[in-house]
Motif scaffolding. Structure first.
Motif, PDB file in Angstrom:
ATOM      1  N   ALA A   1      -4.201 -38.627-144.557  1.00  0.00           N
ATOM      2  CA  ALA A   1      -3.990 -40.019-144.147  1.00  0.00           C
ATOM      3  C   ALA A   1      -3.322 -40.080-142.781  1.00  0.00           C
ATOM      4  N   ALA A   2      -3.711 -41.063-141.979  1.00  0.00           N
ATOM      5  CA  ALA A   2      -3.037 -41.312-140.708  1.00  0.00           C
ATOM      6  C   ALA A   2      -1.597 -41.702-141.017  1.00  0.00           C
ATOM      7  N   LYS A   3      -0.661 -41.165-140.233  1.00  0.00           N
ATOM      8  CA  LYS A   3       0.743 -41.392-140.545  1.00  0.00           C
ATOM      9  C   LYS A   3       1.568 -41.428-139.265  1.00  0.00           C
ATOM     10  N   ASP A   4       2.602 -42.261-139.260  1.00  0.00           N
ATOM     11  CA  ASP A   4       3.555 -42.323-138.155  1.00  0.00           C
ATOM     12  C   ASP A   4       4.660 -41.293-138.367  1.00  0.00           C
ATOM     13  N   ALA A   5       5.280 -40.863-137.273  1.00  0.00           N
ATOM     14  CA  ALA A   5       6.458 -39.996-137.340  1.00  0.00           C
ATOM     15  C   ALA A   5       7.659 -40.861-137.691  1.00  0.00           C
ATOM     16  N   LYS A   6       8.544 -40.302-138.497  1.00  0.00           N
ATOM     17  CA  LYS A   6       9.774 -41.015-138.875  1.00  0.00           C
ATOM     18  C   LYS A   6      10.940 -40.073-138.636  1.00  0.00           C
ATOM     19  N   ILE A   7      11.885 -40.540-137.795  1.00  0.00           N
ATOM     20  CA  ILE A   7      13.056 -39.725-137.472  1.00  0.00           C
ATOM     21  C   ILE A   7      14.307 -40.603-137.542  1.00  0.00           C
ATOM     22  N   LEU A   8      15.449 -39.946-137.590  1.00  0.00           N
ATOM     23  CA  LEU A   8      16.731 -40.637-137.494  1.00  0.00           C
ATOM     24  C   LEU A   8      17.350 -40.276-136.152  1.00  0.00           C
ATOM     25  N   VAL A   9      17.725 -41.276-135.370  1.00  0.00           N
ATOM     26  CA  VAL A   9      18.402 -41.083-134.095  1.00  0.00           C
ATOM     27  C   VAL A   9      19.766 -41.735-134.229  1.00  0.00           C
ATOM     28  N   ASP A  10      20.796 -40.901-134.279  1.00  0.00           N
ATOM     29  CA  ASP A  10      22.165 -41.373-134.455  1.00  0.00           C
ATOM     30  C   ASP A  10      22.287 -42.278-135.679  1.00  0.00           C
ATOM     31  N   GLY A  11      21.571 -41.907-136.751  1.00  0.00           N
ATOM     32  CA  GLY A  11      21.628 -42.657-138.003  1.00  0.00           C
ATOM     33  C   GLY A  11      20.675 -43.838-138.082  1.00  0.00           C
ATOM     34  N   LEU A  12      19.967 -44.123-137.007  1.00  0.00           N
ATOM     35  CA  LEU A  12      19.037 -45.249-136.961  1.00  0.00           C
ATOM     36  C   LEU A  12      17.614 -44.748-137.221  1.00  0.00           C
ATOM     37  N   ALA A  13      16.919 -45.350-138.173  1.00  0.00           N
ATOM     38  CA  ALA A  13      15.540 -44.963-138.482  1.00  0.00           C
ATOM     39  C   ALA A  13      14.615 -45.407-137.350  1.00  0.00           C
ATOM     40  N   VAL A  14      13.814 -44.459-136.839  1.00  0.00           N
ATOM     41  CA  VAL A  14      12.867 -44.724-135.760  1.00  0.00           C
ATOM     42  C   VAL A  14      11.487 -44.292-136.236  1.00  0.00           C
ATOM     43  N   THR A  15      10.498 -45.155-136.070  1.00  0.00           N
ATOM     44  CA  THR A  15       9.119 -44.857-136.452  1.00  0.00           C
ATOM     45  C   THR A  15       8.254 -44.944-135.204  1.00  0.00           C
ATOM     46  N   LYS A  16       7.464 -43.886-134.964  1.00  0.00           N
ATOM     47  CA  LYS A  16       6.605 -43.821-133.783  1.00  0.00           C
ATOM     48  C   LYS A  16       5.238 -43.261-134.169  1.00  0.00           C
ATOM     49  N   PRO A  17       4.175 -43.667-133.472  1.00  0.00           N
ATOM     50  CA  PRO A  17       2.837 -43.182-133.809  1.00  0.00           C
ATOM     51  C   PRO A  17       2.522 -41.782-133.282  1.00  0.00           C
ATOM     52  N   ASP A  18       3.403 -41.213-132.453  1.00  0.00           N
ATOM     53  CA  ASP A  18       3.153 -39.916-131.837  1.00  0.00           C
ATOM     54  C   ASP A  18       4.290 -38.946-132.145  1.00  0.00           C
ATOM     55  N   ASN A  19       4.051 -37.670-131.914  1.00  0.00           N
ATOM     56  CA  ASN A  19       5.075 -36.646-132.097  1.00  0.00           C
ATOM     57  C   ASN A  19       5.817 -36.344-130.799  1.00  0.00           C
ATOM     58  N   LEU A  20       5.440 -36.995-129.713  1.00  0.00           N
ATOM     59  CA  LEU A  20       6.160 -36.918-128.452  1.00  0.00           C
ATOM     60  C   LEU A  20       6.830 -38.282-128.270  1.00  0.00           C
ATOM     61  N   ILE A  21       8.137 -38.293-128.416  1.00  0.00           N
ATOM     62  CA  ILE A  21       8.881 -39.556-128.397  1.00  0.00           C
ATOM     63  C   ILE A  21       9.692 -39.625-127.116  1.00  0.00           C
ATOM     64  N   THR A  22       9.329 -40.578-126.266  1.00  0.00           N
ATOM     65  CA  THR A  22       9.965 -40.691-124.953  1.00  0.00           C
ATOM     66  C   THR A  22      10.853 -41.920-124.809  1.00  0.00           C
ATOM     67  N   ASP A  23      10.803 -42.820-125.792  1.00  0.00           N
ATOM     68  CA  ASP A  23      11.520 -44.077-125.620  1.00  0.00           C
ATOM     69  C   ASP A  23      12.542 -44.373-126.714  1.00  0.00           C
ATOM     70  N   ALA A  24      12.955 -43.357-127.467  1.00  0.00           N
ATOM     71  CA  ALA A  24      13.973 -43.591-128.489  1.00  0.00           C
ATOM     72  C   ALA A  24      15.362 -43.685-127.853  1.00  0.00           C
ATOM     73  N   MET A  25      15.601 -42.875-126.825  1.00  0.00           N
ATOM     74  CA  MET A  25      16.868 -42.910-126.082  1.00  0.00           C
ATOM     75  C   MET A  25      16.549 -42.737-124.601  1.00  0.00           C
TER      76      MET A  25
ATOM     77  N   GLY B   1      16.257 -41.435-121.078  1.00  0.00           N
ATOM     78  CA  GLY B   1      16.396 -40.121-120.462  1.00  0.00           C
ATOM     79  C   GLY B   1      16.187 -38.943-121.399  1.00  0.00           C
ATOM     80  N   LEU B   2      15.771 -39.188-122.633  1.00  0.00           N
ATOM     81  CA  LEU B   2      15.596 -38.100-123.592  1.00  0.00           C
ATOM     82  C   LEU B   2      14.173 -38.114-124.140  1.00  0.00           C
ATOM     83  N   THR B   3      13.519 -36.966-124.072  1.00  0.00           N
ATOM     84  CA  THR B   3      12.197 -36.796-124.660  1.00  0.00           C
ATOM     85  C   THR B   3      12.344 -35.883-125.863  1.00  0.00           C
ATOM     86  N   ILE B   4      11.823 -36.316-126.995  1.00  0.00           N
ATOM     87  CA  ILE B   4      11.884 -35.539-128.234  1.00  0.00           C
ATOM     88  C   ILE B   4      10.460 -35.141-128.603  1.00  0.00           C
ATOM     89  N   THR B   5      10.234 -33.834-128.776  1.00  0.00           N
ATOM     90  CA  THR B   5       8.935 -33.332-129.212  1.00  0.00           C
ATOM     91  C   THR B   5       9.083 -32.839-130.641  1.00  0.00           C
TER      92      THR B   5
END
Length: 184
Positions: free
Chosen positions: A139-163, A165-169
Motif C-alpha cells: 500500500a502507498a504510505k506516508d512517512a511518520k516521524i516524531l520531531v521534538d515530540g511532534l508527530a510529522v507526516t510526509k509523503p517522502d523519505n527525504l524531509i527538508t521542511d520539518a525544521m 536548515g535540517l534535512t532528514i533522510t
C-alpha cells in the motif's frame, strides 16, 4: 517510511505469454473512506497494446517507456511470470488504479481486464494466493516521524521542511536521536 503503491498481476506461463490488444490506463489518487479517490490534478495515463507488443514483457516495456509515474517489472515466481507495477512516487496520495480494456484478443490470449486493479478493493498478496486477478503487494504510505515530540507526516523519505536548515533522510524503520546545535 514512505512507500509506493505496488500491485501484482496473476501469473501467466512466461513473459512471452500473449495478452489481448487495447489499452491499460492508470489513474492516480488515494484510498479514502474505503474507496479510491482520483487526484483531479493528475490526468489518467494510458499505454496502448497492439499486435506488436501484446505479451507480458511487451506490456512491461510499454509502461516503462511511457514514463507515466508507474514502472513495471517481470518476475518469475516459480509458478509462472507476473508483472509488478510500482508507483514512481511514495506517499498515500500516490496510489494508482488500473483498468485494462481489450479491443481484441485471439483464442488463448489473456484479456487486458486481468490487469484491472483498485487499491481499495484488491486483496492483499499472500504467498499461497492463487487469485485470478491483480492483488495489492504494498500500500502507498506516508512517512511518520516524531520531531521534538511532534508527530510529522510526509509523503517522502527525504524531509527538508520539518525544521529550518535540517534535512532528514529516512532509510529504515526504527528509532534514532539527532542532536542539533548552533554552529557559532
Amino acid at each position: 517510511l514512505a512507500q509506493q503503491e505496488k500491485a501484482l498481476s496473476a501469473s501467466l506461463a512466461s513473459g512471452d505469454s500473449k495478452i489481448g490488444t487495447g489499452q491499460v490506463s492508470f489513474t492516480f489518487g488515494s484510498v479514502k473512506d474505503g474507496a479510491f479517490a482520483a487526484d483531479a490534478d493528475l490526468p489518467t495515463q494510458s499505454v496502448t497494446i497492439t499486435s506488436e507488443n501484446n505479451t507480458l514483457s511487451g506490456l512491461r516495456d510499454a509502461v516503462n517507456k511511457a514514463g507515466i509515474g508507474v514502472t513495471a517489472s517481470l518476475v518469475n515466481d516459480g509458478n509462472g511470470s507476473r508483472l509488478v507495477f510500482s508507483s514512481s512516487r511514495t506517499g498515500v496520495e500516490k496510489a494508482f488504479k488500473m483498468e485494462g480494456v481489450s479491443t481484441g484478443s485471439a483464442p488463448g490470449e489473456a484479456a487486458l481486464s486481468m490487469f484491472n486493479y483498485d487499491p481499495s478493493t484488491a486483496p492483499a498478496h499472500s504467498p499461497d494466493s492463487t487469485a485470478p486477478g491483480m492483488v495489492r503487494l504494498q500500500a502507498a504510505k506516508d512517512a511518520k516521524i516524531l520531531v521534538d515530540g511532534l508527530a510529522v507526516t510526509k509523503p517522502d523519505n527525504l524531509i527538508t521542511d520539518a525544521m529550518d536548515g535540517l534535512t532528514i533522510t529516512l532509510t529504515k524503520v526504527g528509532k534514532t536521536q539527532v542532536t542539533v546545535s548552533q554552529d557559532p
